[in-house]
Design a protein around this motif. Sequence first.
Motif, PDB file in Angstrom:
ATOM      1  N   PRO A   1      -1.475   9.459   2.272  1.00 48.47           N
ATOM      2  CA  PRO A   1      -1.747  10.848   1.750  1.00 48.47           C
ATOM      3  C   PRO A   1      -1.111  11.866   2.261  1.00 48.47           C
ATOM      4  O   PRO A   1      -0.015  11.758   3.090  1.00 48.47           O
ATOM      5  N   THR A   2      -1.134  13.131   1.727  1.00 51.30           N
ATOM      6  CA  THR A   2       0.059  14.297   1.971  1.00 51.30           C
ATOM      7  C   THR A   2       0.047  14.592   3.409  1.00 51.30           C
ATOM      8  O   THR A   2       0.743  14.177   4.186  1.00 51.30           O
TER       9      THR A   2
ATOM     10  N   ASN B   1       1.576   4.892  -1.295  1.00 49.28           N
ATOM     11  CA  ASN B   1       2.325   6.131  -0.819  1.00 49.28           C
ATOM     12  C   ASN B   1       1.324   6.682   0.057  1.00 49.28           C
ATOM     13  O   ASN B   1      -0.128   6.925  -0.325  1.00 49.28           O
TER      14      ASN B   1
ATOM     15  N   GLN C   1      11.324  19.680  -3.784  1.00 48.34           N
ATOM     16  CA  GLN C   1       9.931  19.628  -3.890  1.00 48.34           C
ATOM     17  C   GLN C   1       9.711  21.271  -4.026  1.00 48.34           C
ATOM     18  O   GLN C   1       8.539  21.617  -4.610  1.00 48.34           O
TER      19      GLN C   1
ATOM     20  N   THR D   1       4.042  11.887  -5.913  1.00 47.77           N
ATOM     21  CA  THR D   1       2.475  12.086  -5.835  1.00 47.77           C
ATOM     22  C   THR D   1       2.247  13.417  -5.004  1.00 47.77           C
ATOM     23  O   THR D   1       1.375  14.212  -5.224  1.00 47.77           O
ATOM     24  N   THR D   2       2.832  13.197  -3.918  1.00 48.33           N
ATOM     25  CA  THR D   2       2.883  14.332  -2.753  1.00 48.33           C
ATOM     26  C   THR D   2       3.152  15.727  -3.421  1.00 48.33           C
ATOM     27  O   THR D   2       2.229  16.667  -3.325  1.00 48.33           O
ATOM     28  N   THR D   3       4.015  15.464  -4.203  1.00 48.97           N
ATOM     29  CA  THR D   3       4.474  16.911  -4.956  1.00 48.97           C
ATOM     30  C   THR D   3       3.428  17.337  -5.960  1.00 48.97           C
ATOM     31  O   THR D   3       3.178  18.582  -5.997  1.00 48.97           O
TER      32      THR D   3
ATOM     33  N   LYS E   1       0.181  18.591  -3.982  1.00 55.87           N
ATOM     34  CA  LYS E   1       0.585  20.059  -3.462  1.00 55.87           C
ATOM     35  C   LYS E   1       0.336  21.112  -4.688  1.00 55.87           C
ATOM     36  O   LYS E   1       0.091  22.049  -4.429  1.00 55.87           O
TER      37      LYS E   1
ATOM     38  N   LEU F   1       8.443  19.599   3.350  1.00 58.18           N
ATOM     39  CA  LEU F   1       8.852  19.458   1.858  1.00 58.18           C
ATOM     40  C   LEU F   1      10.413  19.654   1.721  1.00 58.18           C
ATOM     41  O   LEU F   1      11.198  20.636   2.564  1.00 58.18           O
TER      42      LEU F   1
ATOM     43  N   GLY G   1       8.224  10.962  -3.030  1.00 60.10           N
ATOM     44  CA  GLY G   1       7.226  11.526  -2.817  1.00 60.10           C
ATOM     45  C   GLY G   1       6.890  12.415  -4.167  1.00 60.10           C
ATOM     46  O   GLY G   1       6.223  13.676  -4.203  1.00 60.10           O
TER      47      GLY G   1
ATOM     48  N   ARG H   1      -6.939  11.155  -3.794  1.00 61.68           N
ATOM     49  CA  ARG H   1      -5.954  12.004  -3.199  1.00 61.68           C
ATOM     50  C   ARG H   1      -5.845  13.413  -3.696  1.00 61.68           C
ATOM     51  O   ARG H   1      -5.675  14.499  -3.071  1.00 61.68           O
TER      52      ARG H   1
END
Length: 622
Positions: free
Chosen positions: A7-8, A5, A19, A44-46, A49, A15, A42, A75
Amino acid sequence: MCMRNPPTGISDSQLTGEQQQILSHDIQGDHVVKIVAFAGTGKTTTLVKYAEQRPHLRFLYVAFNKSVASEAQRRFPSNVACKTVHSLAYADVGRKYRQKLTFNLKPFAVNSVLPQGRGGFARAKVVTTTLNAFMASPDEAITVEHVPNFRKVKDRKEIILEDEKVLFAREAQTIWNKMKDLNETKVDAYYMTHDGYLKLWQLQVPKPCLSYQYDVLFIDEAQDCTPVIMDVLLSQSCGKVLVGDPHQQIYTFKGAVNALNLVEHTHIFYLTQSFRFGAEIAYVGATILKVCKGVEKILVGGKQKGGVCDETADSAGEALRSGVSLCPGKTAILSRCNVSVFSEAVRLTDSNPLCRIHFIGGVNGIGLNRILDIYQLMEGTKFIRDPLIRCFANKNPDAFWALKKYVKQTDDLELEAKLNIVEKYGKRIPALAKRLEMCFEDDFHKADFIVGTVHKAKGLEFDTVMVTDDFAKVPSSKHNLHFNPDFSFSDIADDEWNLLYVAVTRAKTSLIITKSIRRILTMAGEYFLKSEMPGTLMKVGDPLPCCVPDCPNCTTPGSAFIMCKQQMKCSDGVSAGGPLCERCVWTRIGSTAFLMTDDVRSMAEIPRGLRHHDHHMLGGLF
């Protein structure tokens, strides 16, 4: 490209509402939050954040392999520590056993310490299974509950009676006691496994305490947690966030349980909007879940361009056949088992000996040295490095047959795969092993192709994915399934369908499916048919024969339009296209056929004077 995935690097405005809802939840010490996150949505992005917005809190992100933990540490912000559960256990307990550590127990070693009259590889396998079941459980002692209900005797399963279960539990307890003894360092059967010191960590009194260091635990891949891990993590007096996809549970054979279903929660959220792929690939993934497991379609594709067996896939398919890729690092071939991984690598390098291949998990992960050792055993030579395989060479006149018997008695799937490779390629093995080692490219960006099993590809994504045909199979399309009364989706374990779901959802822009996956799509009514004007296919008034083999019908002269089956280049061959007669349209998609003619029922049926096992061929042709 192959990565875990991106990076953010995205703003809050990018979003999704799902999310944002998670990010607005302020977790408390007594909260158990579940995030059910489907493929590419998403998660991991969540989490990144969430931690960024709460710099005053200390987070522990718990992963289940080192590479995931390392990538996560890169990350996440500085208020998040990223560790594997085994590294936590090793720091407390495991380091004491560093002089007697082994990856796993083998029935061969266990057999050497069983009481006289209780030996044999089949019995040793039961004891090993018992120990592994105990180490994966939250229980304090080994009991008959950890003993399997069946054991293998020759080619059949035999029920293990209660009296004998008591003996197996006692023998497993004896070995466990020796494993715990730091002074027992000379016998392989008494070495401590990584799951063993994890178990000892869980059994500590008082239990391990992480909450004095951390305010919140992020428990990733919660669907693959073992009960022993959940016992430790859920006992912590801090906030807990369990994240995962219940349909990516593919480790039940290692004792994993789906914590997302079993653990009580205080709050639950869902992530269903995929950032990885568009609508077509999402449709394939969602249809596998709906048809094979009865799960409603809850995976939603994004606006990204992408397709299934489309022009991009055709180009990728040509590259696969030639062994030459114009876009290095873009195409992955995913298989269920290691035999297919090896076979695909051989096929690519047969086509192009200079082909650069990246093996997911590294070239050592396919076990070339062990494959060579088995080949040496088959050839009767004595130069064998692997200690287990060498034992058979030293003690048995028919060494290769003895190893095969051992594999059969102990259900050693890893060793069985390598045996199958040696038997399949025979005298070619030494040259192939050398070639694959030479063709290995460590940097996937530079590789012509990426190959690996779905287990190793889990969590990764690739521009183009080709799925091989060694997954669970559907014998025919929907309209012919009644010719296969012995087949039922429910008879196949959920793990098998999960593997297929994970495989197709690794693709970002292009997916090359198998004929069996196409048959699954027909269960949802998708036959890949399109309407054509008669004038584009034939001269005015001339009937066209139906493209389905053995169908005696032609299209009806004067029809306003003709339905055609699209030709599709699948990973296991081409599914031919062409015009369909009205009756064949009717058997596939129903009353639409009456728009072409009102005389559908009078048309001849396809002759059924076929051998029963030939019916699947018709299904494959739609």
